[in-house]
Every structure is written in C-alpha cells, then in structure tokens.
Design an enzyme around this catalytic site. Structure first.
Site, PDB file in Angstrom:
ATOM      1  N   GLU A   1      52.611  45.050 -64.401  1.00  0.00           N
ATOM      2  CA  GLU A   1      52.876  43.754 -63.351  1.00  0.00           C
ATOM      3  C   GLU A   1      52.283  43.632 -62.185  1.00  0.00           C
ATOM      4  O   GLU A   1      51.745  42.730 -61.734  1.00  0.00           O
ATOM      5  CB  GLU A   1      54.482  43.533 -63.236  1.00  0.00           C
ATOM      6  CG  GLU A   1      54.758  41.967 -62.653  1.00  0.00           C
ATOM      7  CD  GLU A   1      54.847  42.004 -61.023  1.00  0.00           C
ATOM      8  OE1 GLU A   1      55.140  40.792 -60.716  1.00  0.00           O
ATOM      9  OE2 GLU A   1      54.857  42.894 -60.633  1.00  0.00           O
ATOM     10  N   GLU A   2      52.396  44.810 -61.277  1.00  0.00           N
ATOM     11  CA  GLU A   2      51.531  44.544 -60.039  1.00  0.00           C
ATOM     12  C   GLU A   2      49.977  44.581 -60.165  1.00  0.00           C
ATOM     13  O   GLU A   2      49.398  44.161 -59.008  1.00  0.00           O
ATOM     14  CB  GLU A   2      51.984  45.997 -59.250  1.00  0.00           C
ATOM     15  CG  GLU A   2      53.393  46.158 -59.001  1.00  0.00           C
ATOM     16  CD  GLU A   2      54.123  45.096 -58.061  1.00  0.00           C
ATOM     17  OE1 GLU A   2      53.481  44.179 -57.717  1.00  0.00           O
ATOM     18  OE2 GLU A   2      55.392  45.364 -57.931  1.00  0.00           O
TER      19      GLU A   2
ATOM     20  N   GLU B   1      63.573  40.989 -61.235  1.00  0.00           N
ATOM     21  CA  GLU B   1      62.379  41.453 -60.280  1.00  0.00           C
ATOM     22  C   GLU B   1      63.106  41.740 -58.923  1.00  0.00           C
ATOM     23  O   GLU B   1      64.282  41.917 -58.781  1.00  0.00           O
ATOM     24  CB  GLU B   1      61.419  40.115 -60.012  1.00  0.00           C
ATOM     25  CG  GLU B   1      60.065  40.250 -60.857  1.00  0.00           C
ATOM     26  CD  GLU B   1      59.413  41.434 -60.035  1.00  0.00           C
ATOM     27  OE1 GLU B   1      59.659  42.005 -59.178  1.00  0.00           O
ATOM     28  OE2 GLU B   1      58.218  41.614 -60.703  1.00  0.00           O
TER      29      GLU B   1
ATOM     30  N   HIS C   1      59.529  45.448 -65.043  1.00  0.00           N
ATOM     31  CA  HIS C   1      58.224  46.353 -65.215  1.00  0.00           C
ATOM     32  C   HIS C   1      58.163  47.818 -64.544  1.00  0.00           C
ATOM     33  O   HIS C   1      59.115  48.121 -63.606  1.00  0.00           O
ATOM     34  CB  HIS C   1      57.312  45.620 -64.404  1.00  0.00           C
ATOM     35  CG  HIS C   1      57.420  45.422 -63.065  1.00  0.00           C
ATOM     36  ND1 HIS C   1      56.892  46.266 -61.941  1.00  0.00           N
ATOM     37  CD2 HIS C   1      57.887  44.354 -62.136  1.00  0.00           C
ATOM     38  CE1 HIS C   1      57.146  45.764 -60.815  1.00  0.00           C
ATOM     39  NE2 HIS C   1      57.655  44.664 -60.685  1.00  0.00           N
TER      40      HIS C   1
END
Length: 859
Positions: free
Chosen positions: A219-220, A246, A172
């Site tokens: 993503e966050e 990740e 991401h």
C-alpha cells in the site's frame, strides 16, 4: 436576588456559568476519549491477540518497506497465519458436521501497471497555486508493480450462491519508509486475523454472503497490491462492498472518514461504538486532507461502495520511527473497540437480508445522507428529510423571535461582526507569532489543546472587541439573531446538498430550545434573557461544539507538520476561531448583557490574557521528543558524475530549518563548501533527486550538500544499475523509434526513471500524453526482483536522456541497522548523522535516512 434577573453583575454571572460550561466541555471530552466494550458469552475480540500480531510485525520483523527482506518475511508470516486459520476452519467443520463453513486461501502474485495522480493532477496543481506556491507537474506518473503479492482468505458457506456476492475487508502488511508501522497498518492486520478467529469459533455462525479478507502487501508504494487484487484476482469480480481499515495516527478511536453509499452507512449504524460524521466525510472528499488509501483502487477498479475507517489519534507519530506498539498501547481499549466495530460490520453485511446482493448494480454517486455520531448514538437521515426539518426549525425560529424583528438587522450585524472579529484577531496573533516574534508553530509540541490555549483567548477577544465598534444593541435581539443565523445556515448549506449543514442544525437545537424556555419558563419580565437560558443553551452547545472541535484539531494540528511551507499558524488559527465561535455562540449576546463599560472591562481582561498567552508560547520550543520535526535525508551517490551529496528536506514551515541545514553542512559537507551558506533548491518535476518519494516530494523544501570524495572508493553500482535498450528499431520514414527499455537494479528498490519525449505508445496504458512531455515511471517489486522493462514508441529517432534513481535496500537507517555493513558509505554517513542529530536536537527530530543511487544515461 433571582438568578433569572438581568441585574446580576458580570462577576456573579460568570461564577454561575463557569461550572456549567466546564461540565459541558468535560462531557464532550469523556464522550470523545472513552470507549465501552460490551461482553457476551460468545467468542470475543481479543486485544491481547491483536497487539501480539502487531508487535510481531512492527518489532520482531520491523520496517517492512516494499522490496526489502523484511517485506518478504512479513509475506511468509502472513501466509502461515492464513493457512493456520484455514486449518482451524476445517477442524471446526469436522467437529460440527452440520456447519456450513468453508475457508479458502490464496497467495496472489502478479505484475502490472497503474497511474497514480494524488487527488487528481488538476486538483493538485490548483492547490499548489493557491496554497503551497509550488510548481508542480500536470503530467501523471505511472507506476509498475513487479511480482508483488497479496494474501487472501475467503470465508463462505461453501456454496456457489454464497460466493456470488462478497464483502471485502482490507488492510496492508507493508510499512512506509521511516516507520515500523505498528498502527499503520499492523493493528488492522491483527484485527482482521482476530475477526477470522471469532467468526470461525462462533457456534452456528455461517455467512449467507462470503467475506473476503485481503492482506495486501504493497500500500505504501502507492496502492500497488490493492490495484493488483482489483484488476487480476479471480474472485475480485464477486466483491460488492469494501471495508478498508487504515491509520492516519497511532492511538485513539477509529474514524469513519469515507462512506460512499447509503447502504454502507446503514450498516455502520449497527456497530457498538460508532465514531464518524458527514463533516469528516465532506472534508476528506474535498481534497484538503492530501491523503489517500487503498479505498481508491477498490472504488475505481471494482466500482463498489464502502467504508474507509482509520485510527486518527496522535498523528504526530504517523509514518515515523516511534510508531511502535509501546505508543499504540497508550489507549488500549480503542484497539478492542475497533475490532468489535469491524466484527459487527462483518456479521451484519454477511447475514441473510444483507444489502450486499443489491449492490451488484451499484451506481457511483454521492450518497444524499446525513450521518453523525453524537453521545454514543448514530443518527442518519436523507437530504430531503434534512431540508424539511432544517426548514421547519428556521421557520420556528423566525416565529419565536418575531417580537424583536424591528431590531434584528442590528442583531445580525453584531453576530456577523463578532465572527469576523474572532477570525481576524486569531489570525493577527498567528501573524505576530510567526513573523513578528519568529515563533511560528509554537503550539505544535503541545498538541491540539495547546493550539486552543494560544488562539482561543484571541478568538474571544476579537469577538467581544468587535462589539465596541457597533451601537449598543438589545441583548435579546442579539441572542435571537444567533438562533436565526444558525438555523438559516443549516438551511442554506443543506440546499447546496452539503451534508455538513448538520453542524449548524445541531447547534440550533440547544440555542432554539434555550430561547423557547426563556420565553416560557425562565424570564420574569418581557424582553429579558434569563441567565438560565445561557446555562442551558451555551453549556449544551459547548459540548456539541467541542465534539466537532477536538477531532478536527486532532487531525489538522499534526497535519501541519507535513504540509510543506504553508501558513500553518493561520490555518490552525482559522480553524480554532471558526469552530471555537461555533462552540461559544452565546458569547456575543452575553457581551451585550451588562452594557459597554462591562464590555470594555472584558476586552481589557481578555487582551491581558491573550498577551500573556503569546508571551508564554513565545518561550516554547516547536518540537519535543513526542512531537518531532520530520526531516528527510537522502545520501545520493551519482554514478554518472561520481559525486556524493546529502539531500535534506523539511515538510513544515517551522523556524530554524535553514540554521539546522547550515549546521549539518558545516559538520558533514566537503571542506570546499563547509563554510558556504546552503541554498534552497526548487522542488519541481525536474528535481529528479527526490523522485523516489513522489508524490509526497511535492511538499518538501529541499537543500543539497556536497560530500567529500573518497579517492579509494569504487562504486559497486556503476555496472549493476543500468538502463539499456533492446529490440531497438528506427523507422526513418515515419520518424519514430521503438524499443524496450530494460532497467536492471540488483540491490536497489523503488527505482524511478524520468525523461522527456513525445510517447506515441507504451505498455503502461492506452493514453500517454499526446505531446512532448516529462514522464516519470516508478517501480515497486518484491524482494530480489531486480529487472523491469518498459516498451516505448516515441516520435523522433534520436537518443533520449533518462534520469534514474533507486534506494539501496540495505542503506536505510535505522531499519537496516542489523546489516549496516552492507550499506556501504551511505550507511556510515547516515548512522553518524542520526547520532549527531539526536545529540544536537535532543531527540526532537525524526529523520528519514535513506541511501540512494542515481545518474543519467542517453539511450
């Protein structure tokens, strides 16, 4: 005098054992911290390129929070990189006309909704009752994504058959609120880009099955972009397996912590530097980690298996301001190692004969496969095989120890008592440090080795002291009992289909072999245990045990700094005592080797060491500049009441937080409350002031401080941040009301509304709670997307009270320092508070500083 003789004294025996034990410990450390990078004549993964990409994203662009200008800059940059990769691919194909290679690029843009229940609401509620003692909601929260983006690159052989089955690689682009995200996840973005380069530039390489590189851009904000790809992208249906890259740390080796099919574990066995165990897989799947990744969206909506791989070292700086590239360079070789492992996976899974096509009919179920990396080797075998070999070892252990069966119950009692004594003693130290001395978490700044330094002496002390409560037992009987119990634990746990039984099996091997060698080679008299048996059995098991202990503490010690007000000292003490006892299982039989007088001497010495350790740690500060306290600060402007407050929260149970809040209040609050003692608030579903940080907000301990009013200040948000109902229709006969709620939020991001209602129907999903309940709806959208809508049909015809809150896009310190004038009063307060905190705490606090706007309205 022979080393085999049991007549050697305690001092001389320890002198012989010490260098062997140290060697086992050092071998384990070298194995854990050292990476070896193979070289060939083909194009190679370039650490310099990867770090260059990560530097640009984290330092040149900076804080890439979803919805910010920087987030949009990263999107533009990523499109440029993808197009450049496509042009390079075309150039290579033009130069080599026989090359079967095609590169395609998409910039996906779309909107949608999805529900995000961290760990599942039931599990979270149960955890809150058992561990966190918080009141958490059972209602799920629904998230809206508005015009978010993904950048997608597909490499194939150009044929329909080659595109039918694809491997998905994901990382991401965005970073979380207080972090520039060098490791999380710019390093992974760089690795994927460099893998594209190496694959395209490798002569004659052509994939039998397509590989899709997804650079997701949200993503966050709770996995919005991966959900968008999984549910709306036109090639998502071709994905058969996923590899998610990740970070849960900032440096060190990347850990395989989720593997959901036997085929994908088999694929991982081909990487040059494997690092993963079924133990990590079981821990993560248990929900104890309180963490989640994009992997969830792919697993749920694409229904595919895969591998979840993350950087986990030095997690102290995870999601914090200091997650810059200068930190990630601490272990440079690991970046290249992660790249080479990723490249090896891609090549294996896209080659002819790959299992990718077979996964088209994947049935989601727990893989019955044991796997672990050990001494640079990756071992795997099925549960059925595990039961056979564990059972065979257990029966062999019973056969080997038959000569001491008459005293075995006493030996087993000694071993079990030793384990319980170790756990109780370590936890007693934890309670004394936390409640007796007020020095809880004093090991935090020193890292996982500091935790070992405090609790290891107590662990050993408790194990040996407990033996004084028992009758004198024959040394060989106790030694044999250790072997039997380890082998029995492996069998019993594996019969429950828990693959982590391998931890006991691995321990059984050196212990069994040392007892076997003792009987056949080392011992000179029947019934004796040679010191050589300890040298071999304990040093090898210390090496294996350390390989389990260190990575576990690497993850859990920093994790205690963001778990809320939990008994962190007891959690870490229990981990050290259990895994420490597993690493030193022969300490108990060794204690019975020299008689009770020598045992008392060892207990006295260990007591002195444990007390000295406690005295040293009582003088330590909990936090320092590289192991900081996480502070969460919201400057909240309420447009309904015209009040301004500082909301301050902590994510740890370390001492001193209340005093820090008191000092902040005295320095920054309004004169009317400056002298008052701040009162902690309850964090529950009705504390809407923290809704923008859900679900992490559930683990915060908040305070609220009133700020002075400025009579000359006119809020710009009163008219711009608004909730209005359109298409409002009341059905008096049915007793229902339907309307579209329009939320306008120019200049604000991550807006959230919360309200109480019995919702009969909405445009989010098909299953709103079938009762009057509390609802939370959170938005994440691209830069300059300022409106979102929610269609509702509710039971009742009256107005509904809505709480609303959003973050000021230009009031995030220090991420928006370059445009701080646009942040208004919030930015002024946050800048001053940051400078004050730095001076007050000496840089030991990392504060997330965000300006928010909130209010209530009846619609």
């Amino acid at each position: 005098m022979s080393i085999s003789s049991p007549k050697w004294g305690l001092g001389r025996s320890l002198l012989v054992l010490s260098p062997c034990l140290l060697a086992g410990f050092l071998v384990a450390l070298r194995e854990h911290y050292c990476a070896i990078n193979p070289r060939t004549n083909l194009p190679q993964i370039s650490e310099a390129r990867i770090l260059g990409y990560a530097k640009y994203l984290s330092e040149d662009i900076g804080y890439r929070t979803v919805g910010t200008h920087e987030h949009a800059l990263a999107d533009t940059w990523m499109v440029q990189q993808a197009e450049e990769a496509r042009r390079n691919c075309e150039r290579v194909v033009n130069q080599d006309k026989g090359r079967k290679l095609q590169c395609e690029v998409w910039r996906q843009e779309g909107s949608g909704t999805h529900r995000f229940d961290m760990m599942g609401e039931a599990a979270l509620q149960e955890l809150s009752k058992c561990v966190l003692l918080l009141s958490l909601p059972l209602t799920g929260r629904v998230f809206i994504l508005s015009d978010l983006t993904n950048i997608v690159v597909r490499i194939s052989d150009g044929t329909d058959a080659g595109k039918e089955h694809a491997l998905l690689l994901n990382s991401h682009l965005d970073s979380t609120l207080p972090s520039p995200g060098a490791a999380d996840d710019a390093i992974s973005v760089g690795i994927m880009l460099d893998c594209i380069r190496v694959l395209v530039d490798t002569p004659a390489w052509s994939p039998a099955h397509a590989v899709i590189f997804l650079f997701n851009n949200a993503e966050e904000s709770l996995q919005d972009a991966s959900h968008l790809f999984s549910t709306q992208h036109p090639i998502a249906h071709t994905v058969r397996a996923v590899i998610n890259l990740e970070a849960a740390g900032t440096t060190g080796r990347e850990l395989l912590f989720q593997a959901t099919s036997e085929e994908m574990v088999e694929a991982y066995s081909h990487v040059p530097r494997p690092f993963g165990t079924i133990f990590a897989n079981d821990v993560f799947n248990s929900g104890v980690m309180l963490s989640d990744t994009d992997f969830r969206q792919f697993e749920e909506y694409l229904d595919v298996p895969g591998l979840d791989i993350a950087i986990v070292g030095n997690s102290y700086l995870y999601h914090m301001r200091k997650n810059f590239l200068v930190i990630t360079r601490a272990n440079r070789c690991f970046t290249q190692n992660m790249g080479e492992n990723t490249l090896a996976l891609i090549k294996y899974l896209t080659a002819p004969g790959s299992p990718i096509p077979k996964l088209a009919n994947f049935e989601r179920k727990k893989p019955h496969l044991v796997f672990y990396s050990l001494l640079s080797h990756f071992l795997m075998y099925r549960f059925s095989t595990a039961k056979l070999i564990y059972g065979a070892l257990f029966l062999s252990a019973l056969r080997l120890t038959r000569s001491v069966w008459s005293g075995q119950p006493r030996g087993i009692l000694a071993v079990v008592t030793g384990l319980l004594g170790s756990i109780l003693s370590a936890n007693a130290v934890a309670l004394i440090m936390q409640h007796g001395l007020g020095k809880g978490m004093s090991w935090f700044a020193g890292g996982h080795f500091a935790a070992i330094g405090l609790y290891a002496p107590a662990t050993l002390l408790g194990g040996l002291a407990s033996q004084l409560l028992l009758r004198t037992t024959d040394e060989k009987t106790v030694f044999s009992s250790v072997v039997i119990l380890q082998a029995a634990a492996a069998v019993v746990v594996q019969l429950l289909n828990v693959g982590s039984a391998a931890m006991f099996f691995i321990a059984s091997i050196p212990l069994f072999s040392s007892l076997l060698l003792n009987n056949l080679v080392f011992a000179t008299r029947a019934g004796e245990v040679s010191l050589w048996a300890y040298v071999w059995g304990q040093s090898v098991q210390l090496m294996f045990g350390t390989l389990f202990l260190i990575p576990t503490l690497e993850v859990f010690v920093p994790l205690t700094g963001r778990l809320g007000n939990v008994p962190a000292d007891n959690i870490v003490a229990t981990l050290v005592s259990i895994l420490g006892a597993q690493a030193m299982p022969l300490a108990i039989p060794f204690a019975h080797r020299f008689g009770r007088n020598s045992l008392r001497q060892m207990v006295i010495v260990l007591s002195a060491i444990a007390l000295a350790s406690m005295a040293i740690y009582a003088r330590k500060e909990v936090f320092d500049e590289m192991h900081q306290k996480r502070l969460f600060v919201l400057h909240l402007e309420n447009v309904t009441t015209n009040e301004r407050h500082l909301h301050i929260a902590s994510a740890d149970g370390a001492p001193g937080f209340h005093e820090l809040v008191t000092d902040i209040s005295a320095q920054f609050s309004s004169p009317s409350v400056a002298e008052a003692d701040p009162v902690p608030l309850i964090m529950n579903e009705y504390n809407a002031d923290w809704d923008s940080l859900y679900p992490f907000s559930a683990f915060l301990s908040p305070y609220k401080i009133e700020l002075s009013k400025d009579a000359h200040y006119t809020s710009p948000w009163t008219k711009s941040f608004r909730l209005v109902a359109t298409n409002d229709v009341v059905d008096l006969a049915a007793g229902t009301r339907s309307f579209t709620l329009q939320v306008d939020h120019p200049g604000l991001i991550w807006t959230v509304i919360s309200f109480d209602a019995h919702v009969l129907k909405w445009n989010l999903d098909n299953n709103p709670p079938a009762e009057y309940a509390r609802h939370h709806v959170k938005e994440a959208s691209f830069y300059k997307i300022d409106t979102w809508r929610l269609d509702l049909v509710v039971n009742g015809t009256g107005g509904i009270l809505f709480n609303f809150i959003g973050m000021q896009e230009n009031a995030m310190w220090p991420g928006k320092k370059a445009v701080k004038a646009q942040g208004g009063p919030a930015m002024q307060v946050l800048e001053n508070l940051d400078a004050w905190l730095d001076e007050k705490t000496g840089g030991t606090v990392d504060a997330m500083l965000i300006g928010c706007v909130a209010g209530t309205v009846v619609v």
